[in-house]
Write an enzyme that holds these catalytic residues in place. Structure first.
Site, mmCIF file in Angstrom:
data_model
loop_
_atom_site.group_PDB
_atom_site.id
_atom_site.type_symbol
_atom_site.label_atom_id
_atom_site.label_comp_id
_atom_site.label_asym_id
_atom_site.label_seq_id
_atom_site.Cartn_x
_atom_site.Cartn_y
_atom_site.Cartn_z
ATOM 1 N N ASP A 134 42.779 4.762 18.513
ATOM 2 C CA ASP A 134 42.984 3.414 19.388
ATOM 3 C C ASP A 134 43.894 2.809 18.364
ATOM 4 O O ASP A 134 43.227 2.155 17.705
ATOM 5 C CB ASP A 134 42.221 3.421 20.435
ATOM 6 C CG ASP A 134 42.433 2.018 20.368
ATOM 7 O OD1 ASP A 134 42.680 0.931 20.537
ATOM 8 O OD2 ASP A 134 41.349 1.824 22.521
ATOM 9 N N HIS A 135 44.711 2.676 18.200
ATOM 10 C CA HIS A 135 45.473 1.832 17.362
ATOM 11 C C HIS A 135 45.328 0.813 16.446
ATOM 12 O O HIS A 135 44.981 -0.313 16.319
ATOM 13 C CB HIS A 135 47.241 2.197 17.105
ATOM 14 C CG HIS A 135 47.669 1.114 18.505
ATOM 15 N ND1 HIS A 135 48.406 1.508 19.316
ATOM 16 C CD2 HIS A 135 48.477 -0.157 17.804
ATOM 17 C CE1 HIS A 135 49.153 0.173 19.976
ATOM 18 N NE2 HIS A 135 48.615 -0.656 18.968
ATOM 19 N N HIS B 173 42.027 -0.322 24.905
ATOM 20 C CA HIS B 173 42.362 -1.436 23.794
ATOM 21 C C HIS B 173 41.851 -2.484 24.286
ATOM 22 O O HIS B 173 40.880 -3.286 23.626
ATOM 23 C CB HIS B 173 43.493 -1.767 23.568
ATOM 24 C CG HIS B 173 44.862 -0.998 23.061
ATOM 25 N ND1 HIS B 173 44.435 -0.273 22.446
ATOM 26 C CD2 HIS B 173 45.905 -1.072 23.351
ATOM 27 C CE1 HIS B 173 45.459 0.819 22.168
ATOM 28 N NE2 HIS B 173 46.615 0.104 23.262
HETATM 29 C C1 BG6 Z 1 50.291 0.825 23.706
HETATM 30 C C2 BG6 Z 1 50.641 0.641 25.124
HETATM 31 O O1 BG6 Z 1 49.244 1.732 23.283
HETATM 32 O O2 BG6 Z 1 50.446 -0.030 22.893
HETATM 33 C C3 BG6 Z 1 51.855 0.284 25.102
HETATM 34 O O3 BG6 Z 1 50.335 2.427 24.999
HETATM 35 C C4 BG6 Z 1 51.445 -1.285 24.582
HETATM 36 O O4 BG6 Z 1 52.268 0.455 26.699
HETATM 37 C C5 BG6 Z 1 51.503 -0.730 23.332
HETATM 38 O O5 BG6 Z 1 52.449 -2.182 24.308
HETATM 39 C C6 BG6 Z 1 50.962 -2.497 22.291
HETATM 40 O O6 BG6 Z 1 50.131 -2.313 21.242
HETATM 41 P P1 BG6 Z 1 50.257 -3.469 19.891
HETATM 42 O O7 BG6 Z 1 50.709 -2.839 18.867
HETATM 43 O O8 BG6 Z 1 52.034 -4.079 20.206
HETATM 44 O O9 BG6 Z 1 49.640 -4.788 20.238
#
Ligand code: BG6
Length: 495
Positions: free
Chosen positions: A185-186, A248
């Site tokens: 979950d980045h 997230h």
């Molecule tokens: C991803 C989603 O996990 O997170 C995307 O699949 C989204 O739809 C993205 O745009 C948002 O990540 P960040 O790091 O740009 O907030």
């Protein structure tokens, strides 16, 4: 949680190495780790995908995408060259066992030459339907048998609902030990997200007030100004609830609401997080209409540009009922958070990109200052992105003859305090994976608890109950989202 330290020797196989994730995130993150001298001696990448490429052709591709997407610019030619020397490629059709055997032979050879000791990281940068096949083929080809460790990295979405997530967990756990399964979950790799724990548990000031005695409500906003871009086909199946909320946003809830862990090891931290996720009161079928709102963007204006509606996007059905916005009110049924509403709001084509957690405090019990009644009460905003930082709002006296008060803010920003750019989430996560530290990855029970909460909402929405609401691109979502919070006598914070 380990320090940021050089990774353990490893050979990383990237399945789907010619795809988008690899180009935008993984290869640039590995290059930046090389630049910071955080890659271990002998570190080796083997790209694996269906395209018929030589090592050199793949290196050329890697060089181009790193040059384009690296967070540090300009790219340093010597570092890049040294990194590319460690990059190799094998064509693999995931359905063919003989291709995995060939991959294994190549990996063994490189391992031997570069003294890696049999340590392997298998990164599935591929669409979810391939996870099962790749796992089975790794087992059948003997690729999980070399001396050393074997770890697998799985991208989100992890399953489409509780049932499929459980099934995927079962398949993975047949081949890999739970501590060797790294579910990405980045958001957890973002510096500001990790800082939630530091803010709460490395200071004595905040934790005593971090509960229902003084906190009125918590708002989590994850807004993006972009639309679904070229990901219409994926988004049609996912929608915002699965794409952002299940992972997230609920991870942010867990970090804001968890009890202090006694240590920062992976098991203890994740034990505390999963307790929060399990304590979230289910929003059952009959309550979905009162507690959750979904919306879809129509054409409009974002940052001065006219943009099309979701239904006109590439690979989206003209009558699509998929949500591109979700808002909900949830409660955590435990001692600390009894009756404190958590409002979550996430969407595409909002007026701007902002992710923040706003902790709203109650009004003072007694108002000595007449003027204070007009003011908004204290709030702490944890800004995840952009302009990363933390802000505390409080009342102050306006310097003048009378007693006039105004809200002011005490601000901390990463940029001005640390004067460095924060590393990309993927740098941290790749390194933790090489070091065998799963703290910042989601455990099987966390993922399942999150799906258990999301499933009933998803089921009602799939039946179009309540009906999908529309919002113009460039606005903060449909009116129903405002009603949801107004009913409780509160407002969405306008970031
Ligand atoms: C991803 C989603 O996990 O997170 C995307 O699949 C989204 O739809 C993205 O745009 C948002 O990540 P960040 O790091 O740009 O907030």
């Amino acid at each position: 949680m380990h320090d940021y330290r050089v990774g353990d020797p490893s050979l990383m196989v990237i399945f789907g190495a010619t795809g988008d994730l690899s180009a935008r995130k993984l290869l640039p993150a590995l290059y930046n780790l090389a630049k910071q001298r955080l890659l271990p001696a002998g570190f080796t990448v083997v790209g694996a995908a269906i395209d018929d490429l030589s090592d050199d052709a793949f290196r050329k591709h890697a060089s181009e995408v790193i040059t384009k997407f690296s967070r540090t610019q300009p790219v340093e030619p010597q570092v890049l060259k040294a990194f590319l020397d460690s990059v190799h490629y094998v064509k693999v059709d995931f359905s063919k066992l003989e291709d995995f055997r060939a991959l294994q032979q190549r990996a063994d050879l490189l391992d031997h030459e570069r003294l890696i000791g049999g340590n392997r990281v298998y990164y599935c940068a591929t669409p979810p339907p391939t996870y099962e096949t790749i796992t089975e083929q790794l087992k059948d080809s003997g690729m999980t048998k070399s001396a050393g460790f074997h770890r697998i990295v799985i991208e989100k979405p992890f399953g489409w609902d509780l049932k499929s997530a459980r099934e995927l967990n079962r398949i993975l756990q047949r081949v890999f030990h739970e501590d060797s399964i790294f579910r990405i979950d980045h958001y957890l790799g973002k510096e500001t997200v990790q800082n939630i724990l530091a803010f709460r548990f490395a200071n004595s000031l905040f934790e005593p007030v971090w509960n229902s005695n003084l906190i009125d409500s918590v708002q989590i906003t994850a807004a993006e100004e972009i639309g679904v871009e070229m990901r219409g086909a994926y988004y049609e199946r996912a929608g915002t609830l699965r794409d952002i909320v299940q992972n997230h946003a609920l991870q942010l809830v867990a970090l804001v609401a968890m009890e202090p862990p006694i240590t920062f090891d992976a098991t203890t931290v994740r034990d505390e997080k999963v307790k929060v996720l399990r304590a979230i009161r289910p929003i059952l079928d009959g309550e979905v209409a009162n507690a959750a709102v979904r919306g879809q963007y129509t054409k409009g204006w974002v940052l001065g540009e006219q943009v099309t509606g979701y239904r006109e996007e590439h690979a989206v059905a003209p009558g699509s009922l998929t949500e591109t916005f979700a808002a909900l009110r949830l409660f955590i049924d435990n001692w600390r958070w009894a009756n404190v509403p958590f409002y979550i709001r996430a969407g595409k084509r909002m007026p701007k990109r902002v992710t923040e957690i706003r902790v709203q405090f109650k009004r003072p019990p007694h108002s000595t200052f007449e003027a204070a009644k007009e003011l908004d009460p204290n709030a702490i905003t944890l800004r995840i992105q952009p302009e990363e930082g933390i802000s505390l709002r409080f009342a102050a006296k306006v310097p003048s003859a009378g007693v006039r008060l105004r809200n002011v803010a005490m601000d901390f920003t990463y940029m001005s305090s640390f004067l460095v750019e924060t590393p990309e989430a993927y740098e941290r996560l790749l390194l933790d994976c090489m070091n065998g530290d799963p703290t910042l990855f989601t455990r099987a029970d966390e993922v399942e608890a999150a799906w258990a909460f999301v499933d009933p909402i998803e089921a009602a929405w799939r039946d179009d109950r309540p009906r999908l609401s529309m919002y113009a691109a460039g606005t903060w979502g449909p009116e129903e989202a405002d009603k949801l919070i107004h009913e409780d006598g509160r407002e969405w914070h306008r970031p």
